[in-house]
Each structure stands twice: as C-alpha cells, then as structure tokens.
Design an enzyme around this catalytic site. Structure first.
Site, PDB file in Angstrom:
ATOM      1  N   TYR A   1      -3.642  -0.079   9.799  1.00 13.86           N
ATOM      2  CA  TYR A   1      -3.404  -0.611   8.540  1.00 13.86           C
ATOM      3  C   TYR A   1      -1.965  -0.354   7.858  1.00 13.86           C
ATOM      4  O   TYR A   1      -1.438  -1.024   7.219  1.00 13.86           O
ATOM      5  CB  TYR A   1      -4.519   0.165   7.699  1.00 13.86           C
ATOM      6  CG  TYR A   1      -4.478  -0.243   5.969  1.00 13.86           C
ATOM      7  CD1 TYR A   1      -5.143  -1.330   5.512  1.00 13.86           C
ATOM      8  CD2 TYR A   1      -3.937   0.712   5.053  1.00 13.86           C
ATOM      9  CE1 TYR A   1      -5.323  -1.834   4.207  1.00 13.86           C
ATOM     10  CE2 TYR A   1      -4.042   0.401   3.763  1.00 13.86           C
ATOM     11  CZ  TYR A   1      -4.737  -0.630   3.421  1.00 13.86           C
ATOM     12  OH  TYR A   1      -4.638  -1.190   2.030  1.00 13.86           O
ATOM     13  N   SER A  38       0.872  -1.199   0.166  1.00 16.20           N
ATOM     14  CA  SER A  38      -0.083   0.095  -0.097  1.00 16.20           C
ATOM     15  C   SER A  38       0.753   1.194  -0.032  1.00 16.20           C
ATOM     16  O   SER A  38       2.030   1.108   0.325  1.00 16.20           O
ATOM     17  CB  SER A  38      -0.937  -0.150   1.309  1.00 16.20           C
ATOM     18  OG  SER A  38      -1.337   1.146   1.518  1.00 16.20           O
TER      19      SER A  38
END
Ligand code: NAP
Ligand code: GCO
Length: 266
Positions: free
Chosen positions: A160, A147
C-alpha cells in the site's frame, strides 16, 4: 469572477471511482452540492446499486456503472459511455483503492502486485483514458487519493505504501506532462478516516476499551480524533474548481496535523 463563484462546479461532469460509499461517496456528494453531475463506478452491480440508492436518498441523480478500474479495455468503455450519455469528464477522482495488511516477509508477490494494480496502475489507466478529451476541451482536473503512506511507512502495509508513494509521483508527473493543456493533477492525502477500510483498526476490545491502534492514532493526531469523510469535501471541491487553477502537482494532506507532529512527549 466573484470569489465564491470560483468554487462552483456548475455544469461540470465528475467521475469518482469506487464511490458507492466511504470517501468517494462523500466527495461525489460534495461535488453535486457544488453543482456537478456525478458519475461513479464500482467493482460489481451490488455495490453500484447500493451507491445509486445512497445518492438517491441524498437527492442526487447519479450515473452508476460497473467497471473494474484495473481493466484497461473496460475503463476505455466506461469513459466513452460517460462521454456519450453524460458528457466529457471535466473532473476525475481516482478514489478506488484496496489495502492488505500483511507483514512484508509473509506477503506473496501476487498479493503485492494486486495492491499495486488497484492503487497505482488503475489511476494511470483511468487518467490516461480521460486526458485526451480534457486536452481537446482545453481544461481538466484530476485528483488522486493518496495517503499518509505516500510519506510514511509502518508495519504490514508495504504494498500500500509503495503504491501510494508511487501515486504521489504519478500525480506530479501528470501535472508536469499535461499542465500546458490547462490540466491540473493534484492529490489529497487523507489522514486516518473513519470508513469500512479502517474499521478493523478501530474495533472495541472485549473489555470495551479502545483498540490499541485507535488509541495510537488519537495520540499521533494533533486534532486528537479520526477524520470524517466530510473533512475531505472542502479540499476536494477546491482542487476540482477554478479556485485551484494554478495549483498543480501538489498533494494536499488532510490529516488533522499528523505529518507535522513528532508525537506526544513521554
Ligand atoms: P474503500 O474500501 O477503499 O473504498 C474504495 C471503493 O473502491 C470500494 O467500493 C471498493 O470496492 C472499490 N474498489 C476496489 N477495487 C476496485 C476496482 N478494481 N475497481 C473498481 N472499484 C474498486 O474505502 P475508503 O476508505 O473510502 O477509501 C477510498 C480511498 O481513500 C482509497 O484509495 C483508500 O486507499 C484511500 N484512503 C483511505 C483512508 C482511510 O483512512 N479510510 C486514508 C487515506 C486514503 P470493495 O468494497 O469491493 O472493496
Ligand atoms: C493503515 C491504514 C492507512 C489508512 C490511510 C492513511 O493500515 O495504516 O489503513 O493506510 O487507510 O491510507 O492515510
């Protein structure tokens, strides 16, 4: 070998986790177009059925399984079932993931752990389950979906970011530990991609204007747009194919230039 042949996935078996829709589905479809047999799992039967219907509509005979990737016993069962029914897994894409957008001081430890469990522990569990057969076969490709948050932080995504940053390092470690067995483990770091996961960040305002976060991402991205799931397909095929046999422990950011850019000058 002719150059285009190096990108072929003919005869390969791929497992893409959480690939009923979204990024996983697009990558699996691209692998099938490049010649691979597709296996995927998802968290429940409803999603697997939805995925099977979508693959069928795309002209792909995919093998779909219900499996929670955080459950080590279930993952072992999934991998041995695929080995019996389809063949040894040549390509693994750790795609299944979740996000919880909660300011850190309001987040429970249980919610933090849940995100780490799906986004970091599960790629470890699934990779661990496929590596022994890859070693026996003398080759293997593992792609971890990382990510922007493998590199950057932002408000509300502490768990996250911790998981995806950890996944970048797990990628490097798998490459370090198993590179000598001709296993390549690389990451793809998607930028902001139009999928259901990011839909709340793109919702139109009551007056029809862009969501402020949507406008922020357009301004932060030199390409001046959100990514499409298809933007990830070429990079994924490259990392799954023999064209990348000496690329190991790398994270390929497919982000329209976000990480290269300081942002628009005022
Ligand atoms: P997504 O909603 O994250 O899709 C992931 C799939 O994994 C869903 O089908 C989800 O099921 C499934 N899943 C969740 N927990 C699971 C579990 N424990 N076991 C098995 N399957 C599970 O959509 P996406 O946006 O396509 O994201 C795919 C991956 O890319 C994720 O790892 C995400 O973090 C990453 N990523 C996304 C973006 C983006 O902009 N969209 C950018 C960078 C990275 P449910 O539908 O039930 O949740
Ligand atoms: C967020 C987003 C991101 C993206 C993606 C960026 O809330 O900031 O959901 O985390 O999904 O992972 O690469």
């Amino acid at each position: 070998m002719a150059i285009l042949e190096q990108f072929s996935l003919n005869g390969k078996v791929a497992l893409v986790t959480g690939a009923s829709y979204g990024i996983g589905f697009a990558i699996a479809k691209g692998f099938s177009d490049a010649g691979a047999t597709i296996c995927f799992n998802d968290i429940n039967q409803e999603l697997v059925d939805k995925g099977l219907a979508a693959y069928k509509e795309a002209g792909i005979t995919a093998h779909g399984y219900v499996c929670d990737v955080t459950d080590e016993e279930a993952v072992k069962g999934l991998v041995s079932k695929i080995e019996q029914e389809v063949g040894v897994i040549d390509i693994l894409v750790n795609n299944a993931g979740i996000i919880k957008r909660i300011p850190m001081c309001e987040m429970s430890a249980a919610d933090f752990r849940k995100v780490i469990d799906v986004d970091l522990n599960a790629p470890f569990i699934v990779a661990k389950a496929v590596i022994p057969s890859m070693i026996k076969k003398g080759a293997g490709k593992i792609i971890n979906i990382c990510s922007m948050m493998s590199e950057l932080g932002r408000e509300t995504v502490s768990a996250y970011a911790a998981a995806k940053g950890g996944l970048k390092m797990l990628t490097r470690n798998i490459a370090s530990e198993y590179g000598e067995y001709n296993i390549q483990c690389n990451g793809i770091g998607p930028g902001y991609i139009e999928t259901p996961q990011t839909a709340p960040l793109r919702e139109r305002q009551a007056d029809g204007s862009r969501h402020p976060f949507d406008a922020f991402i357009i301004a932060k991205t030199p390409a001046a747009r959100w990514g499409k799931t298809d933007d990830l397909v070429g990079p994924a095929v490259f990392l799954a194919s023999e064209a990348s046999n000496f690329v190991n422990g790398h994270v390929l950011y497919v982000d329209g230039g976000i990480l290269a850019y300081i942002g628009k000058q005022p």
